[in-house]
Design a protein around this motif. Structure first.
Motif, PDB file in Angstrom:
ATOM      1  N   UNK A   1       0.979  -1.126  -0.382  1.00 39.51           N
ATOM      2  CA  UNK A   1       0.288  -0.220   0.215  1.00 39.51           C
ATOM      3  C   UNK A   1       0.913   1.369   0.014  1.00 39.51           C
ATOM      4  N   UNK A   2       0.394   1.799  -0.251  1.00 39.11           N
ATOM      5  CA  UNK A   2       1.047   3.671  -0.740  1.00 39.11           C
ATOM      6  C   UNK A   2       0.187   4.232   0.321  1.00 39.11           C
ATOM      7  N   UNK A   3       1.010   5.176   0.615  1.00 45.77           N
ATOM      8  CA  UNK A   3      -0.072   6.462   1.483  1.00 45.77           C
ATOM      9  C   UNK A   3       0.234   7.867   0.705  1.00 45.77           C
ATOM     10  N   UNK A   4      -0.749   8.138   0.339  1.00 42.93           N
ATOM     11  CA  UNK A   4      -1.443   9.225  -0.309  1.00 42.93           C
ATOM     12  C   UNK A   4      -2.562  10.318   0.795  1.00 42.93           C
ATOM     13  N   UNK A   5      -1.806  11.871   0.004  1.00 47.19           N
ATOM     14  CA  UNK A   5      -2.747  12.912   0.122  1.00 47.19           C
ATOM     15  C   UNK A   5      -3.475  13.473  -0.561  1.00 47.19           C
ATOM     16  N   UNK A   6      -4.306  13.352  -0.087  1.00 49.07           N
ATOM     17  CA  UNK A   6      -5.960  14.524  -0.942  1.00 49.07           C
ATOM     18  C   UNK A   6      -5.127  15.063  -2.123  1.00 49.07           C
ATOM     19  N   UNK A   7      -4.388  15.762  -2.128  1.00 46.47           N
ATOM     20  CA  UNK A   7      -3.663  16.827  -3.696  1.00 46.47           C
ATOM     21  C   UNK A   7      -2.746  15.633  -4.120  1.00 46.47           C
TER      22      UNK A   7
ATOM     23  N   UNK B   1     -13.756   9.641  -5.780  1.00 50.25           N
ATOM     24  CA  UNK B   1     -14.835   9.560  -5.862  1.00 50.25           C
ATOM     25  C   UNK B   1     -15.128  11.130  -4.606  1.00 50.25           C
ATOM     26  N   UNK B   2     -15.948  12.442  -5.303  1.00 48.76           N
ATOM     27  CA  UNK B   2     -16.038  13.804  -4.786  1.00 48.76           C
ATOM     28  C   UNK B   2     -17.139  13.464  -3.017  1.00 48.76           C
ATOM     29  N   UNK B   3     -18.086  11.885  -3.235  1.00 42.08           N
ATOM     30  CA  UNK B   3     -19.065  12.390  -1.943  1.00 42.08           C
ATOM     31  C   UNK B   3     -18.103  11.542  -1.165  1.00 42.08           C
ATOM     32  N   UNK B   4     -16.995  10.562  -1.728  1.00 38.44           N
ATOM     33  CA  UNK B   4     -16.037   9.652  -0.742  1.00 38.44           C
ATOM     34  C   UNK B   4     -15.189  10.969   0.219  1.00 38.44           C
ATOM     35  N   UNK B   5     -14.997  11.855  -0.900  1.00 44.47           N
ATOM     36  CA  UNK B   5     -14.161  13.102   0.298  1.00 44.47           C
ATOM     37  C   UNK B   5     -14.800  13.326   1.190  1.00 44.47           C
ATOM     38  N   UNK B   6     -16.264  13.720   1.297  1.00 48.86           N
ATOM     39  CA  UNK B   6     -17.065  13.835   2.272  1.00 48.86           C
ATOM     40  C   UNK B   6     -17.399  13.284   3.271  1.00 48.86           C
TER      41      UNK B   6
ATOM     42  N   UNK C   1      -9.956  13.270  -8.219  1.00 45.33           N
ATOM     43  CA  UNK C   1     -11.267  14.050  -7.115  1.00 45.33           C
ATOM     44  C   UNK C   1     -12.147  13.646  -8.901  1.00 45.33           C
ATOM     45  N   UNK C   2     -12.665  12.893  -8.289  1.00 48.29           N
ATOM     46  CA  UNK C   2     -13.891  12.648  -9.947  1.00 48.29           C
ATOM     47  C   UNK C   2     -15.082  12.966  -9.962  1.00 48.29           C
ATOM     48  N   UNK C   3     -15.719  13.472 -10.277  1.00 44.57           N
ATOM     49  CA  UNK C   3     -17.572  14.518 -10.175  1.00 44.57           C
ATOM     50  C   UNK C   3     -17.558  15.663  -8.863  1.00 44.57           C
TER      51      UNK C   3
ATOM     52  N   UNK D   1     -22.257  23.126  -3.778  1.00 45.31           N
ATOM     53  CA  UNK D   1     -22.225  22.787  -2.396  1.00 45.31           C
ATOM     54  C   UNK D   1     -21.333  23.743  -1.663  1.00 45.31           C
ATOM     55  N   UNK D   2     -21.397  24.683  -1.175  1.00 42.85           N
ATOM     56  CA  UNK D   2     -19.900  25.495  -0.441  1.00 42.85           C
ATOM     57  C   UNK D   2     -19.673  24.231   0.997  1.00 42.85           C
ATOM     58  N   UNK D   3     -20.529  23.689   1.188  1.00 44.66           N
ATOM     59  CA  UNK D   3     -20.090  22.615   2.504  1.00 44.66           C
ATOM     60  C   UNK D   3     -18.758  21.414   2.057  1.00 44.66           C
ATOM     61  N   UNK D   4     -18.843  21.390   0.679  1.00 44.45           N
ATOM     62  CA  UNK D   4     -18.139  20.762  -0.265  1.00 44.45           C
ATOM     63  C   UNK D   4     -16.700  20.641   0.228  1.00 44.45           C
ATOM     64  N   UNK D   5     -16.734  22.368  -0.332  1.00 42.57           N
ATOM     65  CA  UNK D   5     -15.361  22.546   0.074  1.00 42.57           C
ATOM     66  C   UNK D   5     -14.784  23.173   1.059  1.00 42.57           C
ATOM     67  N   UNK D   6     -15.776  22.778   1.965  1.00 44.52           N
ATOM     68  CA  UNK D   6     -15.056  23.138   3.163  1.00 44.52           C
ATOM     69  C   UNK D   6     -14.192  21.989   3.919  1.00 44.52           C
ATOM     70  N   UNK D   7     -14.970  20.888   3.441  1.00 44.60           N
ATOM     71  CA  UNK D   7     -15.070  19.228   3.773  1.00 44.60           C
ATOM     72  C   UNK D   7     -13.139  18.692   2.697  1.00 44.60           C
ATOM     73  N   UNK D   8     -13.538  19.175   1.978  1.00 43.29           N
ATOM     74  CA  UNK D   8     -12.337  18.834   1.427  1.00 43.29           C
ATOM     75  C   UNK D   8     -10.647  20.036   1.811  1.00 43.29           C
ATOM     76  N   UNK D   9     -11.052  20.933   2.433  1.00 41.19           N
ATOM     77  CA  UNK D   9      -9.783  21.515   2.615  1.00 41.19           C
ATOM     78  C   UNK D   9      -9.733  21.459   4.054  1.00 41.19           C
ATOM     79  N   UNK D  10     -10.682  20.703   5.075  1.00 36.48           N
ATOM     80  CA  UNK D  10     -10.027  19.854   6.445  1.00 36.48           C
ATOM     81  C   UNK D  10      -9.744  19.102   6.584  1.00 36.48           C
ATOM     82  N   UNK D  11      -9.111  17.879   4.822  1.00 38.76           N
ATOM     83  CA  UNK D  11      -8.578  16.928   4.718  1.00 38.76           C
ATOM     84  C   UNK D  11      -7.186  17.044   4.363  1.00 38.76           C
ATOM     85  N   UNK D  12      -7.358  18.351   3.902  1.00 39.23           N
ATOM     86  CA  UNK D  12      -5.699  19.603   3.432  1.00 39.23           C
ATOM     87  C   UNK D  12      -5.553  20.132   3.875  1.00 39.23           C
TER      88      UNK D  12
END
Length: 270
Positions: free
Chosen positions: A3-9, A74-79, A13-15, A22-33
């Motif tokens: 297994x490799x360990x990768x960051x979100x960047x 997938x984008x929904x998996x990110x959230x 990200x598909x879809x 959806x403003x909350x989508x980007x907020x949640x994405x930025x939390x992980x970043x």
């Protein structure tokens, strides 16, 4: 399987375009970043079913253990991952080094899963061709049909979700938490059937089995005496129920918590 360990960047990200409104989508994405959250990806090819099995069965928040099949997510998996990450920070274990309690895990999953329904409501009117809807809605329809809901009833249900996604989120979140915490200490089939029947009148009861609650319960049940209620998880659950808009409560306290005051601005201690 290595297994490799990768960051979100480091992932694609598909879809994601479907989620841009959806403003909350980007907020949640930025939390992980911001937190440097890492995903695990097999080196070389790995079958999708094996990856899903490993992730569902051996997932561990403490290891940032989300295993995905490739460098695409997938984008929904990110959230979904972000909500689990936030819950892990907000719902600490009873003691250092211990795994999260059963009710904390169930609350986290109820939030992450209910957010999927919120996304359905937001995307239906804005991105009807989203890949997320193409997979999610038919699966929901199949569960609803199996429960006895008519096609017209399912369409009406989707319309109500689209009309008020925030209300749909909280109604489903509360239902998922209520059902799973009620079933958690249950040790008899007849009693479990009775508990489930008690929720049949809920508007989202036809979708319950879409969320594969057996996996939730099997991952949190342990031999011996049933787990004690988790006061922190119960307090968050109560706060969400009483909030005017529960997603706003989560956004303010979990997603974008206020920054601590600088030392000079804090009230001096006595």
């Amino acid at each position: 399987m290595k297994l490799r360990s990768l960051t979100l960047d480091e992932l694609t990200i598909d879809d994601e375009r479907s989620f841009r409104h959806v403003a909350l989508y980007d907020d949640l994405k930025q939390v992980l970043r911001r937190d440097g959250y890492r995903f695990r990806v097999p080196e070389g090819e790995a079958s999708w079913d094996r990856v899903v099995f490993l992730n569902l069965t051996f997932w561990s928040q403490s290891e940032q253990g989300d295993l995905i099949a490739s460098e695409h997510v997938a984008a929904d998996v990110v959230t979904h991952v972000a909500w689990h990450h936030l819950a892990h920070r907000a719902l600490p274990a009873a003691s250092a080094g211990a795994p999260p309690g059963a009710e904390a895990l169930l609350l986290a999953e109820s939030i992450a899963s209910a957010f999927d329904l919120y996304l359905v409501g937001r995307l239906l009117g804005h991105a009807p061709n989203a890949e997320f809807l193409a997979t999610q809605v038919p699966a929901m329809a199949e569960a609803a049909e199996a429960s006895g809901l008519s096609d017209a009833g399912f369409e009406a249900l989707l319309e109500s979700v689209s009309a008020d996604p925030e209300r749909a989120f909280e109604d489903l979140r509360a239902l998922l938490f209520d059902v799973t915490t009620a079933l958690l200490p249950c040790d008899r089939l007849s009693r479990a059937a009775e508990i489930l029947s008690g929720f049949d009148a809920h508007r989202f009861a036809p979708l319950l089995h879409h969320y594969e609650l057996s996996n939730w319960l099997l991952s949190t049940r342990a031999p011996g005496s049933p787990p004690a209620p988790d006061p922190v998880a119960r307090a968050v659950d109560a706060a969400l129920r009483s909030a005017a808009v529960s997603l706003e409560w989560l956004e303010q306290r979990w997603v974008r918590p206020p920054a601590p005051l600088p030392v000079s601005a804090e009230t001096p201690s006595a």
